[in-house]
Design a protein around this motif. Structure first.
Motif, PDB file in Angstrom:
ATOM      1  N   ALA A 221       3.716   1.969  -0.126  1.00 35.72           N
ATOM      2  CA  ALA A 221       4.198   1.067   0.922  1.00 35.72           C
ATOM      3  C   ALA A 221       3.266  -0.128   1.056  1.00 35.72           C
ATOM      4  O   ALA A 221       3.716  -1.261   1.247  1.00 35.72           O
ATOM      5  CB  ALA A 221       4.303   1.812   2.249  1.00 35.72           C
ATOM      6  N   ASP A 222       1.969   0.105   0.935  1.00 32.95           N
ATOM      7  CA  ASP A 222       0.987  -0.991   1.019  1.00 32.95           C
ATOM      8  C   ASP A 222       1.174  -1.962  -0.141  1.00 32.95           C
ATOM      9  O   ASP A 222       1.129  -3.175   0.045  1.00 32.95           O
ATOM     10  CB  ASP A 222      -0.420  -0.417   1.032  1.00 32.95           C
TER      11      ASP A 222
ATOM     12  N   ALA B 272       3.923  -2.513  -1.820  1.00 24.95           N
ATOM     13  CA  ALA B 272       5.183  -3.233  -1.608  1.00 24.95           C
ATOM     14  C   ALA B 272       4.996  -4.342  -0.578  1.00 24.95           C
ATOM     15  O   ALA B 272       5.517  -5.447  -0.747  1.00 24.95           O
ATOM     16  CB  ALA B 272       6.269  -2.262  -1.164  1.00 24.95           C
ATOM     17  N   THR B 273       4.260  -4.069   0.475  1.00 24.74           N
ATOM     18  CA  THR B 273       4.015  -5.079   1.504  1.00 24.74           C
ATOM     19  C   THR B 273       3.212  -6.238   0.930  1.00 24.74           C
ATOM     20  O   THR B 273       3.517  -7.403   1.170  1.00 24.74           O
ATOM     21  CB  THR B 273       3.252  -4.454   2.699  1.00 24.74           C
ATOM     22  N   THR B 274       2.191  -5.921   0.151  1.00 23.61           N
ATOM     23  CA  THR B 274       1.368  -6.957  -0.464  1.00 23.61           C
ATOM     24  C   THR B 274       2.200  -7.809  -1.416  1.00 23.61           C
ATOM     25  O   THR B 274       2.064  -9.037  -1.439  1.00 23.61           O
ATOM     26  CB  THR B 274       0.185  -6.316  -1.218  1.00 23.61           C
TER      27      THR B 274
ATOM     28  N   ALA C  27       5.410  -8.375  -1.258  1.00 25.07           N
ATOM     29  CA  ALA C  27       6.325  -9.187  -0.457  1.00 25.07           C
ATOM     30  C   ALA C  27       5.595 -10.389   0.140  1.00 25.07           C
ATOM     31  O   ALA C  27       6.116 -11.500   0.163  1.00 25.07           O
ATOM     32  CB  ALA C  27       6.960  -8.343   0.649  1.00 25.07           C
ATOM     33  N   GLU C  28       4.374 -10.161   0.613  1.00 25.80           N
ATOM     34  CA  GLU C  28       3.588 -11.264   1.177  1.00 25.80           C
ATOM     35  C   GLU C  28       3.255 -12.294   0.104  1.00 25.80           C
ATOM     36  O   GLU C  28       3.317 -13.501   0.341  1.00 25.80           O
ATOM     37  CB  GLU C  28       2.304 -10.725   1.811  1.00 25.80           C
TER      38      GLU C  28
END
Length: 69
Positions: free
Chosen positions: A18-19, A21-23, A25-26
């Motif tokens: 999840a981390d 994926a978030t990175t 996306a950012e």
């Protein structure tokens, strides 16, 4: 009790995914903003170039008109 370490390991991997994926996306959002800013800069440069060309054409025309007199 013997499943607790396995469950903990799975939860850790899920959190890590999840981390990541978030990175990602950012990073994609930042790249999109960079591209948009680049396009704005390019449009502004294009406008300035067009204005300069128009001014040069006007000067040439005035010079030609003055030479014809």
């Amino acid at each position: 009790m013997k499943y607790i370490p396995t469950i903990f390991a799975c939860m850790t991997l899920i959190a890590c995914g999840a981390d990541v994926a978030t990175t990602a996306a950012e990073a994609a959002l930042m790249k999109k903003q960079e591209i948009e800013q680049g396009q704005k800069t390019m449009d502004q440069a294009r406008q300035k170039i067009n204005q300069s060309v128009e001014l040069m054409q006007q000067r040439v025309q005035k010079t030609q008109e003055a030479a014809e007199r």
